[in-house]
Design a protein around this motif. Structure first.
Motif, PDB file in Angstrom:
ATOM      1  N   SER A 136      31.203  87.817  74.230  1.00  0.00           N
ATOM      2  CA  SER A 136      32.680  87.366  73.901  1.00  0.00           C
ATOM      3  C   SER A 136      33.494  88.117  73.061  1.00  0.00           C
ATOM      4  N   LEU A 137      33.180  88.475  71.564  1.00  0.00           N
ATOM      5  CA  LEU A 137      34.003  89.226  71.012  1.00  0.00           C
ATOM      6  C   LEU A 137      34.030  90.590  71.446  1.00  0.00           C
ATOM      7  N   MET A 138      33.101  91.287  72.206  1.00  0.00           N
ATOM      8  CA  MET A 138      33.479  92.529  72.634  1.00  0.00           C
ATOM      9  C   MET A 138      34.175  92.658  73.864  1.00  0.00           C
ATOM     10  N   ALA A 139      34.268  91.397  74.468  1.00  0.00           N
ATOM     11  CA  ALA A 139      35.160  91.567  75.791  1.00  0.00           C
ATOM     12  C   ALA A 139      36.562  91.486  75.385  1.00  0.00           C
ATOM     13  N   MET A 140      36.922  91.142  74.099  1.00  0.00           N
ATOM     14  CA  MET A 140      38.145  90.929  73.887  1.00  0.00           C
ATOM     15  C   MET A 140      38.756  92.335  73.005  1.00  0.00           C
ATOM     16  N   VAL A 141      37.895  92.894  71.924  1.00  0.00           N
ATOM     17  CA  VAL A 141      38.074  94.156  71.293  1.00  0.00           C
ATOM     18  C   VAL A 141      37.036  95.167  71.487  1.00  0.00           C
ATOM     19  N   GLY A 142      36.256  95.178  72.582  1.00  0.00           N
ATOM     20  CA  GLY A 142      35.427  96.253  72.848  1.00  0.00           C
ATOM     21  C   GLY A 142      34.427  96.500  71.571  1.00  0.00           C
ATOM     22  N   GLY A 143      34.121  97.869  71.095  1.00  0.00           N
ATOM     23  CA  GLY A 143      33.512  97.803  69.918  1.00  0.00           C
ATOM     24  C   GLY A 143      34.268  98.775  68.630  1.00  0.00           C
ATOM     25  N   HIS A 144      35.561  98.635  68.955  1.00  0.00           N
ATOM     26  CA  HIS A 144      36.587  99.151  67.689  1.00  0.00           C
ATOM     27  C   HIS A 144      36.305  98.575  66.578  1.00  0.00           C
ATOM     28  N   PRO A 145      35.725  99.669  65.539  1.00  0.00           N
ATOM     29  CA  PRO A 145      35.069  98.996  64.162  1.00  0.00           C
ATOM     30  C   PRO A 145      35.997  98.205  63.440  1.00  0.00           C
ATOM     31  N   TYR A 146      37.465  98.492  63.459  1.00  0.00           N
ATOM     32  CA  TYR A 146      38.238  97.910  62.522  1.00  0.00           C
ATOM     33  C   TYR A 146      38.207  96.449  63.070  1.00  0.00           C
ATOM     34  N   LEU A 147      38.472  96.432  64.329  1.00  0.00           N
ATOM     35  CA  LEU A 147      38.823  95.144  64.938  1.00  0.00           C
ATOM     36  C   LEU A 147      37.575  94.109  65.154  1.00  0.00           C
ATOM     37  N   VAL A 148      36.372  94.651  65.167  1.00  0.00           N
ATOM     38  CA  VAL A 148      35.260  93.986  65.001  1.00  0.00           C
ATOM     39  C   VAL A 148      35.140  93.491  63.469  1.00  0.00           C
ATOM     40  N   ARG A 149      35.308  94.385  62.750  1.00  0.00           N
ATOM     41  CA  ARG A 149      35.170  93.864  61.244  1.00  0.00           C
ATOM     42  C   ARG A 149      35.974  92.937  60.593  1.00  0.00           C
ATOM     43  N   LEU A 150      37.326  93.085  61.231  1.00  0.00           N
ATOM     44  CA  LEU A 150      38.383  92.000  60.689  1.00  0.00           C
ATOM     45  C   LEU A 150      37.944  90.616  61.507  1.00  0.00           C
ATOM     46  N   ALA A 151      37.450  90.718  62.665  1.00  0.00           N
ATOM     47  CA  ALA A 151      36.869  89.268  63.197  1.00  0.00           C
ATOM     48  C   ALA A 151      35.869  88.698  62.441  1.00  0.00           C
ATOM     49  N   MET A 152      34.669  89.668  62.078  1.00  0.00           N
ATOM     50  CA  MET A 152      33.646  89.248  61.591  1.00  0.00           C
ATOM     51  C   MET A 152      34.098  88.735  60.133  1.00  0.00           C
ATOM     52  N   TYR A 153      34.890  89.323  59.473  1.00  0.00           N
ATOM     53  CA  TYR A 153      35.516  88.902  58.018  1.00  0.00           C
ATOM     54  C   TYR A 153      35.969  87.497  57.986  1.00  0.00           C
ATOM     55  N   TYR A 154      36.829  87.234  59.007  1.00  0.00           N
ATOM     56  CA  TYR A 154      37.556  85.979  59.000  1.00  0.00           C
ATOM     57  C   TYR A 154      36.507  84.663  59.534  1.00  0.00           C
ATOM     58  N   ILE A 155      35.689  85.128  60.192  1.00  0.00           N
ATOM     59  CA  ILE A 155      34.714  84.251  60.955  1.00  0.00           C
ATOM     60  C   ILE A 155      33.665  83.797  59.743  1.00  0.00           C
ATOM     61  N   SER A 156      33.158  84.862  59.094  1.00  0.00           N
ATOM     62  CA  SER A 156      32.208  84.725  57.848  1.00  0.00           C
ATOM     63  C   SER A 156      32.773  83.974  56.725  1.00  0.00           C
ATOM     64  N   ASP A 157      34.212  84.082  56.607  1.00  0.00           N
ATOM     65  CA  ASP A 157      34.762  83.336  55.481  1.00  0.00           C
ATOM     66  C   ASP A 157      35.172  82.047  55.975  1.00  0.00           C
ATOM     67  N   GLN A 158      34.822  81.638  57.019  1.00  0.00           N
ATOM     68  CA  GLN A 158      34.876  80.220  57.688  1.00  0.00           C
ATOM     69  C   GLN A 158      36.300  79.910  57.923  1.00  0.00           C
ATOM     70  N   GLU A 159      37.494  80.904  57.903  1.00  0.00           N
ATOM     71  CA  GLU A 159      38.654  80.643  58.221  1.00  0.00           C
ATOM     72  C   GLU A 159      38.832  80.214  59.735  1.00  0.00           C
ATOM     73  N   VAL A 160      38.110  80.869  60.599  1.00  0.00           N
ATOM     74  CA  VAL A 160      38.451  80.507  61.857  1.00  0.00           C
ATOM     75  C   VAL A 160      37.143  80.688  62.786  1.00  0.00           C
ATOM     76  N   THR A 161      36.957  79.819  63.964  1.00  0.00           N
ATOM     77  CA  THR A 161      35.957  80.010  64.656  1.00  0.00           C
ATOM     78  C   THR A 161      36.029  81.031  65.497  1.00  0.00           C
ATOM     79  N   LEU A 162      34.928  81.407  66.158  1.00  0.00           N
ATOM     80  CA  LEU A 162      35.031  82.668  67.170  1.00  0.00           C
ATOM     81  C   LEU A 162      36.027  82.171  68.611  1.00  0.00           C
ATOM     82  N   GLU A 163      35.547  80.959  68.980  1.00  0.00           N
ATOM     83  CA  GLU A 163      36.468  80.416  69.837  1.00  0.00           C
ATOM     84  C   GLU A 163      37.951  80.556  69.520  1.00  0.00           C
ATOM     85  N   GLN A 164      38.326  79.955  68.660  1.00  0.00           N
ATOM     86  CA  GLN A 164      39.876  79.862  68.208  1.00  0.00           C
ATOM     87  C   GLN A 164      40.349  81.320  67.888  1.00  0.00           C
TER      88      GLN A 164
END
Length: 574
Positions: free
Chosen positions: A467-495
């Protein structure tokens, strides 16, 4: 008993599909498994939008299967393998029928994406993903899986997945044969009592088993099933995650090696007179890789120098002499040597290239006992200054050539990093861009994204990664930014996925910076909107294509370009 609703549409003016065969094969697979008493299969043909609503009310399905045409844009998914399709096969996208058939009215052209149903006259009627998502929201407690067996339907699948546990769509055009084989494999597994995820994989394998190179086209997207406010399972981090900004630190656990045998490339710096060229679009990790190469050299007791040409002020770029004087001053300062330029930079009898080369050889190379590694980042910063760039790159090429034959120059190793390959304005045999060892940084693979997620403490299932890669592909910055916010519990993957291409999403600053850059160049702004709105790769002027690729917004397919990921397509086509 689970109800399966099979919806089919093949409007006038579109290529004929074997929808009846697909329905028949599904029924036979369920009967062959002796599970037809566990499933009730019902069909609706030549479906109009209003027919879908009525069928949902009449049948109350747990599985909804759409078979027909889709209209949309190819989505970029994990770069594990290269898939292709045969031009000889029928594709499940809306295309006019052959002229040899009885003439029919052409369907009204549309700019949107969606699934193609029929109107009251049997002509094509597009239904958007948003409309379908609204329908399935009404049946969110009943529907378990939606299968969109039509071209380019992954976009609609992503939207529908907000309300349905499992949705399968197609990331590209899919041939009629591949679509049927996927359905056979999918329902064969369901008939054997397997779950949706297993059935999806069986369907993909069925395509592959028949030698059809489209097994990567189907994509499974799952809805987060935790309630309320779903959170992803986590494991303990060995250190707090750092916000993705700038190069990844040498000690960071969030650096993922992407080059095959990457440490071997670090050791390449030990070769006398070597030249390494790091090539990748913006924010792909060039500086992080260069830092590791220089660090490896430091561990060998080599002298290392890091220069970023973004640091060159405008006053330095007025002419070649000012630029080279600035360059050699920076090298002297980095090495901690005595500055003797005033005594040995002779403007009267020597040109600035001769001055720079002479000083570098006599007062730097010959003064130091250990090899020197010179890393020059953001090399393309001076591309627009052609008078400076042409001679500067010619000088670097000359230094490299000296390193192959002259003892003093063998001590020099060069590492260059740049974002664009549009260096055709320079004399190729008098530049460093066709010599040395190229290091081309690619996007993260699916396996690497999974590994990065583990390092962020995210125990993700395959569907969450997809689901994440469907949106941002494998772009390292975009992937890391998503994982940072999700791991910090600021947002869910769905949101995150729902808000990603909007001003409310985590990527808003990143997207706005690019939009500001594009808005300052009318040609680039017009080109990006054409590319992002197109349903097929677009041929553009070479210099424009290279500029957009250097920003990471597009990728080349042959001589044409397409969006590098769905995030950019959804944002910039507005």
């Amino acid at each position: 008993m689970k109800n399966i609703l099979f919806l089919a549409a093949n409007p006038k003016g579109t290529s004929p599909l074997r929808l009846d065969q697909e329905f028949r094969e599904i029924g036979e697979e369920l009967r062959r498994a002796h599970q037809d008493h566990q499933f009730h299969l019902d069909q609706r043909l030549a479906v109009r939008p209003r027919d879908i609503q009525q069928a949902m009310l009449d049948i109350n399905p747990q599985i909804v299967h759409f078979s027909g045409h889709g209209q949309g844009t190819k989505l970029v998914f994990p770069p594990q393998e290269t898939s292709y399709r045969s031009s000889a096969t029928l594709e499940r996208k809306a295309t006019p029928v052959s002229e040899s058939l009885e003439p029919v009215d052409e369907p009204e052209p549309v700019d949107e994406e969606g699934l193609v149903f029929e109107d009251d006259q049997g002509q094509a009627k597009l239904v958007s993903g948003a409309a379908l998502a609204g329908l399935f929201e009404l049946f969110t407690d009943e529907v378990e899986c939606v299968l969109l067996n039509g071209c380019y339907s992954a976009t609609q699948a992503m939207v529908i997945s907000q309300h349905v546990p499992y949705v399968i769509g197609m990331s590209d055009a899919i041939s009629d044969k591949a679509a049927i084989e996927f359905a056979i494999g999918f329902y064969k597994a369901l008939g054997a009592g397997r779950g949706i995820e297993f059935a999806y994989r069986m369907g993909c394998n069925a395509i592959q088993m028949h030698g059809i190179p489209e097994h990567l086209t189907p994509v499974l997207i799952s809805k987060s099933n935790a309630s309320p406010a779903p959170r992803l399972p986590q494991t303990k981090l060995s250190s707090p995650p750092e916000f993705p900004s700038g190069p990844v630190g040498l000690e960071s656990q969030f650096y993922i090696e992407r080059l095959p045998n990457e440490t071997r490339h670090y050791r390449s710096i030990r070769n006398p007179g070597c030249l390494l060229r790091i090539m990748a679009p913006d924010l792909m990790g060039k500086t992080s890789l260069m830092a590791r190469i220089l660090h490896s050299a430091t561990e060998q007791n080599y002298h290392t120098i890091y220069l970023n040409l973004r640091d060159a002020e405008q006053r330095v770029l007025v002419d070649l002499n000012s630029f080279l004087y600035w360059l050699i001053e920076r090298i002297i300062a980095e090495l901690g040597l005595k500055n003797q330029l005033n005594e040995h930079w002779d403007d009267k009898t020597m040109g600035c290239i001769s001055n720079c080369t002479h000083y570098f050889e006599k007062f730097i190379l010959r003064k130091l006992e250990q090899p020197i590694v010179l890393g020059v980042d953001e090399v393309d910063r001076i591309f627009p200054y052609s008078d400076i760039a042409t001679d500067f790159f010619g000088m670097l090429r000359n230094w490299f050539e000296k390193g192959r034959t002259q003892a003093d120059w063998k001590a020099l190793r060069l590492v260059l990093a740049y974002s664009t390959e549009d260096y055709s304005q320079f004399r190729i045999n008098q530049s460093p861009f066709n010599v040395g060892e190229p290091l081309r940084l690619r996007e993260l693979t699916r396996q690497q994204v999974q590994e990065l997620g583990n390092r962020y403490g995210l125990s993700w299932a395959d569907q969450q990664i997809d689901s994440l890669m469907a949106m941002v592909g494998g772009h390292p910055y975009l992937v890391r930014l998503a994982m940072y916010y999700i791991s910090d519990q600021e947002v869910t993957l769905e949101q995150l996925l729902q808000e990603a291409p909007t001003e409310d999403g985590i990527y808003s600053d990143h997207l706005h910076r690019y939009w500001k850059t594009l808005s300052s160049n009318a040609q680039l702004a017009e080109t990006i909107q054409i590319v992002m709105s197109a349903k097929e790769p677009v041929a553009v002027e070479r210099s424009l294509g290279y500029q957009l690729r250097s920003m990471g917004l597009v990728q080349y397919e042959g001589n044409s370009i397409r969006p590098s990921c769905s995030l950019y397509r959804l944002y910039f086509r507005k």
